[in-house]
Scaffold this active site. Structure first.
Site, PDB file in Angstrom:
ATOM      1  CE  LYS A 198       0.540   1.149   4.550  1.00  0.00           C
ATOM      2  NZ  LYS A 198       0.726   2.471   5.197  1.00  0.00           N
TER       3      LYS A 198
ATOM      4  CB  THR B 121      -1.483   4.792   2.821  1.00  0.00           C
ATOM      5  OG1 THR B 121      -1.625   4.058   4.041  1.00  0.00           O
ATOM      6  CG2 THR B 121      -0.049   5.267   2.712  1.00  0.00           C
TER       7      THR B 121
END
Length: 332
Positions: free
Chosen positions: A192, A249
């Site tokens: 991620k 994120t």
């Protein structure tokens, strides 16, 4: 419960503050000057400025003393170093002759040189240790430090470690879920960060919300393919430590990796960005490892490849995006 948190970066500091509201908690850092400042001000002005820490939180400059604090069978040791420091810390435990019975780590990423996940590093350095696992999920340290709600997952093959981690962290505004897919959780936490650099580049170039949604969705597919190939379970990537962490994120203004992407889009060099950031951006550290693992297994990860080309091959962000847009049509 006695808890030792090893590492006083932003995330270690925030979680130590949370733990100290309920448990006998010590926060250790290798930098004696930082420990002195924390003891004097109860604020980590270097990594978490403006967040006041509980008076009950104790600070420890002695590594052996911190380990001793968490060495009992009913204690917990929390490793809060970056992936790059995990192997050295495990070796230091062995050298100190004190390996806590229960260990949970917070770091996300692949070790750059070996392409190992954190659980593989711990298994190599502490081969006899069994009660350990990873705590991960969508979380910004500043929000946790401010007492805002957060949900995390502890993944471990040890039911005892999972239960002890829940007992330590599951209170106040923090919710802890449990699972045993350590590989899936760690792959999600690593990949991620790379994908967040991609969405930062897209946002920095002004490509719009449609493009961001496409990158997150197709990025999730890349993450899942790699994770399953490495031994994770597909369903893990639809949970907190996969999709949840990716959304946060890739879209949050507090994301260091997204910030790297946005600043690359503005024309700044990677060296300039990292020097100004002042914190670790794990997506930069592990991007090559992610791509190498994918290529060795014949897995397509075009977004990850585009990020690596921008980071390391002097390809401009616009050219990397154009290359993605020029790919042939295919079934989803």
């Amino acid at each position: 419960m006695k808890v030792a948190v090893l590492g006083a970066g932003a995330w270690g500091t925030a979680l130590a503050g949370h733990l100290a509201t309920r448990h006998d908690t010590k926060l250790w850092a290798r930098d004696a000057a930082l420990i002195e400042s924390l003891s004097r001000t109860h604020e980590n002005t270097r990594y978490l400025e403006g967040v006041k820490l509980p008076q009950a939180l104790a600070f420890e400059a002695g590594f052996a003393a911190a380990l001793q604090h968490a060495s009992a069978d009913d204690a917990l040791c929390v490793i809060a170093t970056p992936v790059a420091g995990l192997r050295e810390l495990c070796r230091a435990m062995r050298q100190a002759g004190v390996v806590p019975a229960h260990i949970v780590w917070l770091c996300k990423g692949f070790e750059a040189d070996t392409q190992c996940l954190p659980n593989e590093v711990v298994a190599a350095e502490l081969p006899e240790h069994r009660s350990n696992g990873t705590l991960s999920g969508p979380s910004f340290a500043r929000e946790v430090g401010q007492g805002l709600p957060v949900a995390l997952t502890v993944a471990s093959a040890s039911a005892e470690l999972a239960a002890r981690t829940v007992a330590a962290f599951h209170h106040g505004a923090m919710r802890i879920y449990t699972g045993d897919d350590v590989i899936g959780v760690e792959v999600g936490g690593a990949v991620k960060n790379v994908l967040a650099i991609a969405t930062g580049i897209s946002d920095g170039l002004g490509l719009g919300l449609n493009a961001r949604a496409a990158l997150i969705t197709r990025g999730l597919a890349e993450m899942s393919r790699l994770g399953v190939a490495l031994g994770g379970r597909a369903e893990t990537f639809n949970g907190l430590t996969g999709l949840g962490d990716l959304i946060l994120t890739a879209t949050g203004d507090l994301s260091r990796n997204r910030t790297v992407g946005m600043q690359l889009a503005s024309g700044r060099t990677l060296d300039e960005i990292l020097a100004a950031l002042g914190h670790v951006a794990e997506g930069v550290r592990c991007a090559r490892a992610v791509l190498s693992l994918a290529q060795s297994r014949g897995i397509e990860m075009p977004i990850t490849q585009a990020v690596c080309r921008v980071l390391f091959d002097n390809v401009t962000p616009r050219d990397a995006v154009q290359a993605l847009l020029s790919r042939d049509a295919k079934a989803e």
